[in-house]
Scaffold this motif. Structure first.
Motif, PDB file in Angstrom:
ATOM      1  N   SER A   1     -59.805  21.307  40.432  1.00 25.80           N
ATOM      2  CA  SER A   1     -60.374  22.279  39.492  1.00 25.80           C
ATOM      3  C   SER A   1     -60.932  23.489  40.232  1.00 25.80           C
ATOM      4  CB  SER A   1     -61.460  21.616  38.639  1.00 25.80           C
ATOM      5  OG  SER A   1     -62.547  21.178  39.437  1.00 25.80           O
ATOM      6  N   VAL A   2     -61.483  23.265  41.429  1.00 19.68           N
ATOM      7  CA  VAL A   2     -61.978  24.379  42.225  1.00 19.68           C
ATOM      8  C   VAL A   2     -60.814  25.252  42.693  1.00 19.68           C
ATOM      9  CG1 VAL A   2     -63.137  25.013  44.373  1.00 19.68           C
ATOM     10  CG2 VAL A   2     -64.054  23.163  42.967  1.00 19.68           C
TER      11      VAL A   2
ATOM     12  N   GLY B   1     -60.958  27.986  39.941  1.00 16.74           N
ATOM     13  CA  GLY B   1     -61.943  28.898  40.517  1.00 16.74           C
ATOM     14  C   GLY B   1     -61.446  30.334  40.588  1.00 16.74           C
TER      15      GLY B   1
ATOM     16  N   TRP C   1     -64.321  35.942  44.560  1.00 17.48           N
ATOM     17  CA  TRP C   1     -63.827  34.643  45.035  1.00 17.48           C
ATOM     18  C   TRP C   1     -63.905  34.557  46.556  1.00 17.48           C
ATOM     19  CZ3 TRP C   1     -63.772  30.119  43.354  1.00 17.48           C
ATOM     20  CH2 TRP C   1     -62.980  29.119  43.913  1.00 17.48           C
TER      21      TRP C   1
ATOM     22  N   ILE D   1     -67.463  33.724  47.467  1.00 16.74           N
ATOM     23  CA  ILE D   1     -67.792  32.331  47.156  1.00 16.74           C
ATOM     24  C   ILE D   1     -67.185  31.386  48.193  1.00 16.74           C
ATOM     25  CG2 ILE D   1     -67.374  30.484  45.479  1.00 16.74           C
ATOM     26  CD1 ILE D   1     -67.524  32.714  43.299  1.00 16.74           C
TER      27      ILE D   1
ATOM     28  N   GLN E   1     -69.417  20.896  42.825  1.00 14.64           N
ATOM     29  CA  GLN E   1     -68.722  22.141  43.137  1.00 14.64           C
ATOM     30  C   GLN E   1     -68.113  22.813  41.908  1.00 14.64           C
ATOM     31  OE1 GLN E   1     -66.542  20.278  46.697  1.00 14.64           O
ATOM     32  NE2 GLN E   1     -66.144  22.455  46.924  1.00 14.64           N
ATOM     33  N   ALA E   2     -67.371  22.039  41.117  1.00 19.16           N
ATOM     34  CA  ALA E   2     -66.708  22.636  39.955  1.00 19.16           C
ATOM     35  C   ALA E   2     -67.725  23.138  38.943  1.00 19.16           C
ATOM     36  CB  ALA E   2     -65.771  21.608  39.320  1.00 19.16           C
TER      37      ALA E   2
ATOM     38  N   ILE F   1     -69.208  26.499  39.937  1.00 20.98           N
ATOM     39  CA  ILE F   1     -68.328  27.630  39.660  1.00 20.98           C
ATOM     40  C   ILE F   1     -68.338  27.979  38.168  1.00 20.98           C
ATOM     41  CG2 ILE F   1     -65.906  28.370  39.665  1.00 20.98           C
ATOM     42  CD1 ILE F   1     -65.598  26.776  42.265  1.00 20.98           C
TER      43      ILE F   1
ATOM     44  N   ILE G   1     -73.547  31.755  42.285  1.00 26.46           N
ATOM     45  CA  ILE G   1     -72.520  30.743  42.569  1.00 26.46           C
ATOM     46  C   ILE G   1     -72.335  30.598  44.074  1.00 26.46           C
ATOM     47  CG2 ILE G   1     -70.050  30.232  42.368  1.00 26.46           C
ATOM     48  CD1 ILE G   1     -70.155  31.562  39.590  1.00 26.46           C
TER      49      ILE G   1
ATOM     50  N   GLU H   1     -72.779  27.255  46.225  1.00 25.42           N
ATOM     51  CA  GLU H   1     -71.612  26.732  46.938  1.00 25.42           C
ATOM     52  C   GLU H   1     -71.905  26.553  48.432  1.00 25.42           C
ATOM     53  OE1 GLU H   1     -68.526  25.611  46.172  1.00 25.42           O
ATOM     54  OE2 GLU H   1     -69.088  25.642  44.078  1.00 25.42           O
TER      55      GLU H   1
ATOM     56  N   GLN I   1     -64.632  27.049  31.534  1.00 20.43           N
ATOM     57  CA  GLN I   1     -65.954  26.523  31.876  1.00 20.43           C
ATOM     58  C   GLN I   1     -66.121  25.077  31.442  1.00 20.43           C
ATOM     59  OE1 GLN I   1     -68.143  30.042  30.291  1.00 20.43           O
ATOM     60  NE2 GLN I   1     -69.260  29.937  32.232  1.00 20.43           N
TER      61      GLN I   1
ATOM     62  N   LEU J   1     -64.296  22.921  33.995  1.00 17.96           N
ATOM     63  CA  LEU J   1     -65.002  22.845  35.268  1.00 17.96           C
ATOM     64  C   LEU J   1     -66.207  21.911  35.173  1.00 17.96           C
ATOM     65  CD1 LEU J   1     -64.764  26.614  36.256  1.00 17.96           C
ATOM     66  CD2 LEU J   1     -63.868  24.710  37.614  1.00 17.96           C
TER      67      LEU J   1
END
Length: 444
Positions: free
Chosen positions: A253-254, A258, A272, A275, A312-313, A316, A325, A329, A388, A391
């Motif tokens: 999913s990340v 992401g 991104w 992050i 993690q997910a 995000i 974020i 992270e 969302q 995630l």
């Protein structure tokens, strides 16, 4: 600074163990090449075809972990870890060299790159279990945590520096040249492995310590023995379950969602990149901690770290913006680094020396082997539920697996073995034999 002063500043495992120094420097260079290849191959494939073609090539490189990691672990314990790693480096040097030549001469086609990615992935799948079994043969038991931390630190550092170097190489020279650099790193790694002279492990089958007692065991019997070592330890079976949920639900999913969220709700590629960079810095910090922290219960600490990593997910998808974020992270990166380093350490310390590679093979099979399934699932689920919600839901599944592992009594009780008694000298009951204590709880 005088060379003597530099030598004194090095970690003890690099000062005291010539064999580990060869392993360390060979791997430090090789993992940089490993981080160059994904960027270079992505631009090479996209220059020849579409995003679907890139997905095909990436899948061809990942599927071998599900198909061959178990066999690689058995072979590493049968014929010797160093030999398997050396063969893997030679195969990967050749496959990357052919890939580079095809790109440099303009003869590359997508199907060719997919076939070569499959060859590369097969060699990598047998390399990793062998590496996990070889590390304890290169350092004293007292330096094992430090050795794992150092190798993990090279991977975290390469994850930050490698893509940046790849970008420079691809822009200034081209994808073929960048992949040729990766091929050269495998040659250096192979030379380092060829120079290694291993001391005899307790119960080793050869004076050089490279072969192990499993060398005379039939292949299927070796595979069953590895599974017995796994299922006889609840901390290990539940750990593999937790790791599978992390790799099937959280990481895909990340990786897949992401960038999509950054493009739709943040500032696109720049957000991104920030992050990912923050996560990479967290990984470096986590590995520095793993080098020095005096941990008596690494399995328990690894389980706690996996709880943090599984967020993690959700981080995000939390809606805090790029800065919020990225900050969270960074903390997740620390957790991820601690988890993987301490997980590897626990397998090496708690599993008999002759079975470490086989047990590690189950680890790679349920993690790297199952990840393509999660990659395929993440997009369609997000299309149905929204970015969302997906995630947050993926993190919830990962957290449930991590908490189930943490709830196991053996996870909380298990201690490190005495520094003077490596796990290889502690006998493990044969499958089916009676034992008053479960094999995995001997140090509880």
């Amino acid at each position: 600074m005088p060379s003597g002063a530099v030598q004194r500043r090095l970690p003890a495992s690099l000062r005291e163990h010539g064999t580990f120094r060869l392993l360390f420097w060979g791997q430090a260079l090789s993992v940089v090449g490993d981080r160059i290849t994904p960027v270079a191959i992505a631009f090479a494939v996209l220059g020849l075809g579409s995003a679907s073609d890139l997905g095909l090539v990436l899948a061809a490189g990942g599927i071998p972990f599900a198909l061959f990691a178990l066999a690689g672990g058995v072979w590493a314990d049968r014929v010797g870890r160093r030999r398997v790693m050396l063969a893997s480096d030679v195969v990967r040097a050749l496959s990357q060299g052919v890939t580079a030549a095809l790109l440099l001469t303009g003869n590359a086609e997508v199907w060719m790159l997919a076939v070569l990615a499959f060859v590369y992935g097969t060699a990598a799948a047998v390399f990793m279990p062998a590496l996990m079994g070889l590390i304890p043969q290169t350092v004293s038991h007292a330096r094992l945590q430090e050795a794992n931390g150092l190798l993990a630190l090279t991977r975290s550092t390469a994850s930050v520096a490698g893509p940046a170097l790849a970008g420079v190489l691809v822009v200034s020279a081209g994808s073929g040249e960048a992949i040729a650099v990766d091929a050269a790193t495998f040659v250096v790694s192979a030379l380092c492995l060829a120079r290694m002279r291993l001391g005899a492990e307790p119960g080793a089958a050869s004076p050089g310590g490279d072969a192990v007692p499993a060398g005379h065991e039939p292949f299927l019997a070796g595979l069953r023995r590895g599974w017995y070592e796994v299922r006889s330890r609840r901390w290990l079976t539940w750990g593999l379950f937790a790791m599978s949920t992390y790799h099937v639900f959280v990481l895909p999913s990340v990786f897949v969602l992401g960038p999509a969220l950054a493009a739709k709700q943040l500032d696109g590629a720049s957000s991104w990149a920030a992050i990912v960079a923050a996560f990479g810095i967290g990984g470096v910090l986590g590995n520095v901690l793993a080098l020095r922290l005096p941990l008596r219960r690494p399995v328990f600490t690894a389980a706690l770290a996996l709880v943090g990593a599984s967020t993690q997910a959700a981080i995000i998808g939390c809606g805090l913006g790029t800065v919020g974020i990225a900050a969270l992270e960074l903390l997740a990166g620390i957790s991820v680094a601690l988890f993987f380093t301490l997980w590897d350490l626990s397998i090496q310390e708690q599993i008999p020396a002759h079975a470490v590679s086989r047990v590690s093979a189950y680890d790679f099979s349920v993690s790297m082997g199952l990840m393509p399934l999660g990659m395929a699932m993440a997009g369609p689920i997000a299309d149905a539920l929204g970015l969302q919600a997906t995630l947050l839901g993926m993190s919830a599944v990962g957290l449930a697996g991590a908490l189930a592992w943490l709830a196991q009594p053996s996870v909380r009780r298990l201690r490190r073995p005495p520094a003077t008694a490596p796990p290889s000298v502690v006998p493990t009951p044969a499958p089916g034999s009676a034992s008053p204590v479960a094999a995995g709880e001997r140090h509880a």
